[in-house]
Design an enzyme around this catalytic site. Structure first.
Site, mmCIF file in Angstrom:
data_model
loop_
_atom_site.group_PDB
_atom_site.id
_atom_site.type_symbol
_atom_site.label_atom_id
_atom_site.label_comp_id
_atom_site.label_asym_id
_atom_site.label_seq_id
_atom_site.Cartn_x
_atom_site.Cartn_y
_atom_site.Cartn_z
ATOM 1 N N CYS A 1 -31.139 21.056 -25.879
ATOM 2 C CA CYS A 1 -30.150 20.991 -26.842
ATOM 3 C C CYS A 1 -30.055 22.372 -27.477
ATOM 4 O O CYS A 1 -29.008 22.941 -27.590
ATOM 5 C CB CYS A 1 -30.568 19.987 -27.812
ATOM 6 S SG CYS A 1 -31.892 20.078 -28.782
ATOM 7 N N ASN B 1 0.936 -1.149 -0.207
ATOM 8 C CA ASN B 1 -0.034 0.208 0.024
ATOM 9 C C ASN B 1 0.592 1.358 0.138
ATOM 10 O O ASN B 1 1.223 1.762 0.984
ATOM 11 C CB ASN B 1 -1.119 -0.094 1.228
ATOM 12 C CG ASN B 1 -1.724 1.117 1.289
ATOM 13 O OD1 ASN B 1 -1.541 2.260 0.575
ATOM 14 N ND2 ASN B 1 -2.884 1.176 2.239
ATOM 15 N N CYS C 1 -29.456 15.978 -23.928
ATOM 16 C CA CYS C 1 -30.694 15.591 -24.013
ATOM 17 C C CYS C 1 -31.253 14.436 -23.151
ATOM 18 O O CYS C 1 -30.738 13.739 -23.095
ATOM 19 C CB CYS C 1 -30.733 14.830 -25.684
ATOM 20 S SG CYS C 1 -32.406 14.123 -26.141
ATOM 21 N N CYS D 1 -37.999 19.672 -25.549
ATOM 22 C CA CYS D 1 -37.861 20.413 -24.373
ATOM 23 C C CYS D 1 -36.868 21.505 -24.552
ATOM 24 O O CYS D 1 -36.437 22.312 -23.675
ATOM 25 C CB CYS D 1 -36.983 19.216 -23.240
ATOM 26 S SG CYS D 1 -35.512 18.704 -23.780
ATOM 27 N N CYS E 1 -2.213 5.272 0.534
ATOM 28 C CA CYS E 1 -3.353 6.162 1.425
ATOM 29 C C CYS E 1 -2.748 7.347 1.698
ATOM 30 O O CYS E 1 -1.707 7.499 1.872
ATOM 31 C CB CYS E 1 -3.590 5.320 2.641
ATOM 32 S SG CYS E 1 -4.655 3.704 2.514
ATOM 33 N N THR F 1 -7.013 6.250 -3.185
ATOM 34 C CA THR F 1 -8.138 7.362 -3.104
ATOM 35 C C THR F 1 -7.241 8.513 -3.318
ATOM 36 O O THR F 1 -6.121 8.773 -3.242
ATOM 37 C CB THR F 1 -8.599 7.519 -1.705
ATOM 38 O OG1 THR F 1 -7.808 7.427 -0.920
ATOM 39 C CG2 THR F 1 -9.680 6.344 -1.229
#
Ligand SMILES: Cc1cc2nc3c(=O)[nH]c(=O)nc-3n(C[C@H](O)[C@H](O)[C@H](O)COP(=O)(O)O)c2cc1C
Length: 429
Positions: free
Chosen positions: A348, A132, A389, A345, A135, A201
């Site tokens: 776009c 490791n 969209c 709608c 971390c 991470t």
């Protein structure tokens, strides 16, 4: 049914789905339940010292109703004594001899410390070791974890020390908190690593409470940077896997980690060069049984594609991943709106008008209904309209034949260079 078995640098596993070193692999009880649920392998929660519990330690980033779009933690390594972990690793391996157990290790950057812990964990029958170097908090302040993982020379040296005594394959787990992960991956190769895994991470602060002004999470009113993971980090992890997979100097297998939440994500990582995957946040969010869907989905996908073994997927997309300079500059696509499906709608139109190339017109059809139409000659094929969209199939990006033959930036520069020297243009320095 396809063969789901994998072989990662000599570590065999009944399927490519491993739990990553993290809270889900903290004890024998958990790992055994995970194996019962179907996980092929587990990387045990990092062994080492000291044992410290940070309270509190987790925070999630929710986005638009998705509870755990990202996950942040300030947890340290195992919260249990080494002897207890070793006993449980041994028991778990005996009960599940066909499942893979990899011991994750983190000690001070001293040769004797690495030798000591490697010998102890190999004595209880682990299938491999994962170092490791990733971390980003707590341990890093003491020269371990990402503090080691950000310095190629330290990655190389510590990998070498481990390889001096290790009898099982050694995976080096890399930190993404670095400009170019291939530098540390190459260092791992030089140190003798059998495989690399990525990503651990990413440095992060999940948020700030608007009422108390405390960080999220906080410890008695004080906060510190944590490590970010979960679905939000998947593109970053996939890129890093791809960069290592296409680098000829990193000629060792890759274990892919970062935001993998379903079988489709796993297939993407394998296509981009991973020989297997590790999962943490999705298991913490939904429980061990998510692996059932992962296995079923992967099986069906392979059967539908007529692929006999999951290992055949490994690296298939790598030749398609390159530098921008190798992309065909004369290739073009345009947006086409399917007015049968479009719900008008106008998302776009707004996106194109405000932030792209102003090429979606609002028109009326012969019956006087509003319709949207792309002026294809002005469309640059950016995809933004299709991205915003909300209706599947309402906007399709369609390839249009180019007038010019394919030419990449690199080819263009080479051609210009040849032309300049032919007509005698000398560059001023
Ligand atoms: C709470 C928590 C604790 C973790 N502890 C460790 C650890 O002890 N050792 C380690 O190598 N990685 C640790 N990780 C990192 C995970 O193994 C993994 O690399 C990372 O979470 C990305 O995968 P994910 O997006 O599937 O969560 C931890 C992650 C979380 C969320």
């Amino acid at each position: 049914m396809a063969d789901l078995c994998i072989n990662l640098a000599g570590i065999k596993s009944p399927n490519p789905f491993w739990l990553a070193s993290a809270p889900p692999t903290n004890s024998g009880y958990q790992v055994q339940r995970a194996f019962e649920a179907g996980w092929g392998g587990a990387v045990w929660k990092t062994l080492g010292e000291p044992i410290i519990n940070t309270s509190s330690r987790f925070a999630a980033v929710s986005f638009n109703g998705q509870k755990v779009a990202g996950f942040n933690n300030i947890e340290l390594i195992t919260d249990r004594p080494l002897e207890v972990n070793l006993k449980e690793i041994s028991e778990t391996k005996k009960r599940f001899p066909n499942n893979t157990i990899v011991a994750s290790l983190m000690v001070e950057p001293k040769q004797e410390k690495w030798h000591e812990i490697v010998k102890k964990v190999e004595a209880v029958g682990v299938d491999g070791l994962e170092l490791n170097f990733g971390c980003p908090h707590g341990m890093a302040e003491r020269g371990m974890g990402s503090a080691s993982g950000q310095v190629p020379a330290l990655v190389e040296k510590q990998t070498y020390w481990v390889k001096e005594v290790a009898k099982t394959p050694v995976i080096v787990k890399l930190t993404p908190n670095i400009t170019d992960i291939t530098a540390t991956a190459e260092a791992a190769v030089k140190g003798g690593a059998d495989a690399v895994s990525m990503i651990n991470t990413i440095n992060s602060l999940a948020g700030v409470d608007l009422d108390t002004w405390n960080t999220i999470p906080h410890v008695a009113g004080k906060g510190a940077h944590g490590g970010y993971c979960g679905p939000a980090v998947k593109p970053i992890a996939l890129h890093m896997v791809g960069e290592c997979a296409r680098n000829p100097r990193i000629n060792i297998p890759i274990s892919g980690i970062g935001g993998i939440s379903n079988w489709q994500n796993a297939v993407e990582f394998m296509l981009m060069g991973a020989s297997g995957v590790q999962v943490c946040t999705a298991a913490m969010h939904h429980g061990f049984r998510i692996v059932e869907d992962m296995i079923d989905g992967l099986n069906n996908y392979l059967d539908e594609k007529g692929i006999a073994s999951v290992m055949e997927l490994v690296g298939k997309s790598v030749p398609k991943y390159s530098d921008w300079g190798n992309l065909d500059l004369n290739y073009s696509v345009v947006a086409r709106i399917n007015n049968e499906v479009c719900i008008n709608c106008n998302k776009c139109h707004i996106a194109c008008e405000d932030t792209s190339h102003q090429c979606i017109d609002m028109l009326k059809d012969e019956k006087g209904n509003s319709i949207l139409k792309v002026r294809e000659e002005d469309c640059v094929g950016c995809n933004l309209c299709a991205i915003v969209c909300p209706v599947d199939g309402a906007i399709n990006m369609v390839e249009v034949p180019g007038e010019l033959p394919p030419m990449t930036w690199n080819e263009r520069q080479a051609a210009l260079g040849a032309l300049s020297s032919k007509i005698g243009i000398v560059k001023k320095s």
